[in-house]
Design an enzyme around this catalytic site. Structure first.
Site, mmCIF file in Angstrom:
data_model
loop_
_atom_site.group_PDB
_atom_site.id
_atom_site.type_symbol
_atom_site.label_atom_id
_atom_site.label_comp_id
_atom_site.label_asym_id
_atom_site.label_seq_id
_atom_site.Cartn_x
_atom_site.Cartn_y
_atom_site.Cartn_z
ATOM 1 N N ASP A 165 -5.749 -3.749 -2.542
ATOM 2 C CA ASP A 165 -4.750 -3.372 -1.545
ATOM 3 C C ASP A 165 -4.101 -4.592 -0.886
ATOM 4 O O ASP A 165 -4.782 -5.502 -0.415
ATOM 5 C CB ASP A 165 -5.421 -2.505 -0.481
ATOM 6 C CG ASP A 165 -4.427 -1.750 0.373
ATOM 7 O OD1 ASP A 165 -3.604 -2.401 1.046
ATOM 8 O OD2 ASP A 165 -4.469 -0.508 0.366
ATOM 9 N N SER A 211 0.833 -1.194 0.000
ATOM 10 C CA SER A 211 0.000 0.000 0.000
ATOM 11 C C SER A 211 0.874 1.253 0.000
ATOM 12 O O SER A 211 1.717 1.405 -0.879
ATOM 13 C CB SER A 211 -0.967 -0.040 1.182
ATOM 14 O OG SER A 211 -2.018 0.882 1.017
#
Length: 756
Positions: free
Chosen positions: A224, A78
């Protein structure tokens, strides 16, 4: 053959095999030689995800460089994948710190260009529809978007930041071997990205489920990486076999039970639980020599990008708390310089490479030529990343694409620009909705709900067929076919059919009462030919057949019937000339740009009109902003140049911010003059991402409407004003206000709908 010769050949072949094996595992012999020569430990850096909290990684990197700790490989998830990817591509912590402070984060987390760069047709649609967000119609079924945002601006931002490494597609060949971690949405398993486009890898790793659209890569839908492996210690161990792991965890802690008081907080807690569990599993694998850094980010949330500077300082302070452990990894200045010198040199001589060829990868029905015409770049030009990003956003803003981005490719020693335009996941056809709600304490209310069904890309030039319907206090039906005439999208034809019904009230000048109310029914047929003036304006010529009927609902028609016949059928066919400009940044609460609309209409008996008449109208305003304050001067002027138009052609005043004490359309006349000053004050921080803008405002207004020129005087002007609160919500602009006019008219307003 002598034994020594055979032995050397076997050793040579074995050496080649060993070297190939080491390269496949991400091992760099040159870097390892430096590590062995200095006697230092190999260091693997792991940067976890956490949204805006992950900007603290920059402070940690700053401390590592000050202590002269070389990093041998990086694995990130991320925001950790973004910071790690930029560091691996050669960006220094100071450069990253400067970049994150400079980024317009609210813009980064929106889709498409600034409103000023939208096609003029879309700007016109925004004045009718409540929101820009629609649902798709694909294969005759409704198709919802996969997320709130497509991530267009975020992708272009990452492309610009990673531009120095744009031609590196093997992440082992970056200055530091690097891996980004994403999650396969279909299986929930982590996906380690070690090749491809660096910006795409970082974008995939940060595809927050439901907030940012998944990235399609190698047949997988990637979201993610925090869902599956938020602090990827295992990835770093596999990448460079480090002696020491430095793991930085910036994830948000679980909230206590006392804070779990709403659906939103409970949903956020469930997401955090998934992340915390996989972090704990990874942290259990750390050994006694490994170093864990957990910055105390307190109340900095994952969307608090406006607190980037604070996060960097906290990250630096957290690394300082591990100073003793980190110092054991420090090497001498000479060895550190040797380590840096041994890294691959990937930074180009210029940030603006010469583009030798351009290639468009386009899976939509729109012609490649249309896309190329909007790029404004030719072979032989130097790449200007900022200008290219703007041009790509302009293409995206045409409304026909899921995403438009670019990459640099190297072929036969030449640098190429590859533009990829992907069709919308929800399909080419879109359904948008509009809504207007208004009410006051006098018992008057207004309700209109509308829908528009648009079929796009009907031909290579981008023809659109739009059908619009509105029901409520006003009824409207319209269909039109917008056809660009060239690839530049400069010229267009727009034939249309329309029908509308609405109520029109006439005011008795001697009292506050309505003297007459009419129901106007009108049908139209026309053709508009125009030229789009880039994206700022439009010049158009229209031919119109317009006919209908006025029916008296109640009251008595004012005036002499011989002069002004209000009831019965009418025909106002004629032509129009229009010049419009619109560069406003926001149609709901504008803070910059300008707007002007000048329209001339001539009804001609030769085209079927009952009588000849001519009208001219002008509406213009321009916001001026300083700090959180915005002042908007606005004026409207309109009049009949010749002839006597029927009541259906009268100019109307009344309503919120249009002589605010009166109701919508309560004042009417053949002549109109109106001026006002609107003041807006932004109540919350404009630099924060993912916030709903809140405003307090006030207006000072003056104006009037007259049937004859001899009625016009300064004494007949009506003073008015308002106080209001406003919110630019995802459902559209919401206003709660009070208006007054002429000392005797007052209204309270609660409205959901467009004003400008």
């Amino acid at each position: 053959m002598p034994y020594r010769s055979r032995h050397r050949r076997r050793f040579h072949r074995s050496g080649i095999l060993l070297l190939a094996l080491l390269m496949l595992t991400g091992f760099d012999p040159a870097l390892d030689a430096v590590a062995a020569g200095s006697g230092r430990s190999r260091v693997g850096l792991v940067l976890g995800g956490g949204g805006a909290r992950g900007i603290a990684h920059i402070g940690v990197l700053k401390m590592l460089e000050e202590l002269r700790i070389p990093v041998d490989c990086i694995a990130g998830t991320s925001m950790g994948s973004i910071i790690g990817g930029l560091y691996a591509s050669g960006m220094t912590p100071d450069q990253m710190n400067e970049a994150v402070q400079r980024i317009d984060w609210p813009k980064a987390f929106t889709d498409g260009p600034p409103r000023a760069d939208l096609p003029f047709r879309i700007k016109e649609e925004q004045r009718v529809l409540l929101t820009d967000v629609g649902v798709g119609v694909k294969d005759w079924s409704v198709q919802l978007p996969r997320s709130l945002l497509q991530g267009q601006n975020l992708s272009l931002l990452l492309e610009a930041l990673a531009l120095p490494a744009a031609e590196i597609h093997n992440f082992d060949r970056l200055r530091i071997p690097y891996r980004a971690v994403a999650t396969d949405l279909a299986t929930g398993k982590p996906v380690v990205l070690g090749s491809g486009n660096l910006a795409t890898a970082m974008r995939a790793s940060m595809s927050i489920p439901s907030a940012l659209a998944p990235v399609e890569l190698d047949g997988k839908l990637l979201v993610d990486g925090g869902v599956s492996d938020n602090v990827p210690v295992d990835v770093a161990r596999a990448l460079c076999k480090p002696d020491v792991i430095i793991a930085v965890d910036v994830g948000a802690p679980l909230a206590p039970a006392s804070e779990l008081t709403s659906v939103l907080s409970i949903t956020a807690q469930l997401t955090t639980i998934l992340t915390v569990r996989n972090v704990e599993e990874q942290m259990k694998t750390l050994g006694p020599k490994d170093i864990r850094i957990t910055p105390d980010l307190k109340d900095i949330g994952s969307i608090d990008f406006d607190r980037s500077a604070e996060a960097v300082q906290i990250g630096y302070a957290a690394a300082q708390t591990q100073h003793n452990a980190l110092s054991r990894l420090s090497i001498s200045p000479d060895d550190y310089r040797a380590c840096l010198a041994a890294r691959p040199e990937i930074v180009p001589n210029t940030d603006q490479p010469v583009i030798n060829f351009i290639r468009v990868k386009n899976n939509t029905r729109l012609a490649n030529e249309v896309i190329e015409k909007q790029l404004h770049i030719q072979p032989g030009d130097r790449l200007d990343p900022q200008q290219l990003n703007r041009n790509l956003n302009v293409i995206y803003g045409m409304g026909d694409f899921q995403q438009v981005d670019y990459s640099l490719v190297e072929e036969d020693g030449k640098t190429g620009l590859l533009i990829e335009a992907r069709e919308q996941y929800i399909g080419d056809n879109r359904l948008n909705f509009g809504l207007f709600l208004g009410a006051n304490l006098k018992g008057d209310s207004m309700f209109n709900i509308s829908a528009a069904y648009t079929m796009s890309q009907l031909n290579p030039l981008g023809g659109q067929w739009r059908n619009f319907v509105q029901i409520g206090g006003n009824l409207a039906l319209e269909t039109d076919f917008y056809q660009p005439l060239n690839a530049d999208q400069d010229y267009y034809l727009d034939p249309y059919l329309s029908y509308q019904q609405y109520n029109l009230d006439l005011q008795d000048k001697t009292s506050a009462a309505t003297s007459a109310s009419y129901r106007v029914r009108q049908a139209g047929l026309g053709l508009e030919l125009g030229r789009n003036l880039e994206h700022w304006g439009r010049l158009s010529l229209g031919l119109h057949y317009s006919a209908g009927r006025n029916d008296l609902r109640f009251g008595q028609s004012p005036g002499d019937k011989s002069e002004f016949d209000n009831e019965g059928e009418f025909n106002n066919s004629g032509y129009s000339l229009r010049l419009a400009a619109d560069t406003l940044d926001n149609i709901n609460f504008p803070t910059s740009g300008d707007y002007a609309n000048l329209r001339y209409y001539s009804a001609l008996t030769g085209l079927g009109a009952d009588q000849n008449f001519q009208t001219l109208s002008l509406d213009a305003f321009k916001p001026y902003t300083w700090g959180r304050s915005t002042l908007i001067p606005r004026f409207r002027l309109a009049g009949t140049l010749d002839g006597d138009p029927g009541v259906e052609n009268l100019f109307l005043l009344g309503g919120f911010l249009n002589l605010s004490g009166y109701q919508i359309g309560q004042l009417s006349g053949q002549y109109l003059a109106f001026g006002e000053l609107i003041y807006l004050y932004r109540l919350n921080d404009a630099s924060a991402a993912f916030t709903i803008p809140l405003y307090a405002g006030a207006s000072l207004e003056v104006g009037g409407a007259w049937m004859n020129t001899d009625e016009i005087s300064s004494d007949s002007l009506i003073p008015a004003g308002s106080l209001f609160l406003g919110a630019d919500t995802p459902l559209g602009p919401f206003y709660l206000g009070a208006g007054f006019a002429d000392g005797s008219h007052a209204s309270l307003y609660m409205m959901l709908g467009k004003l400008f």
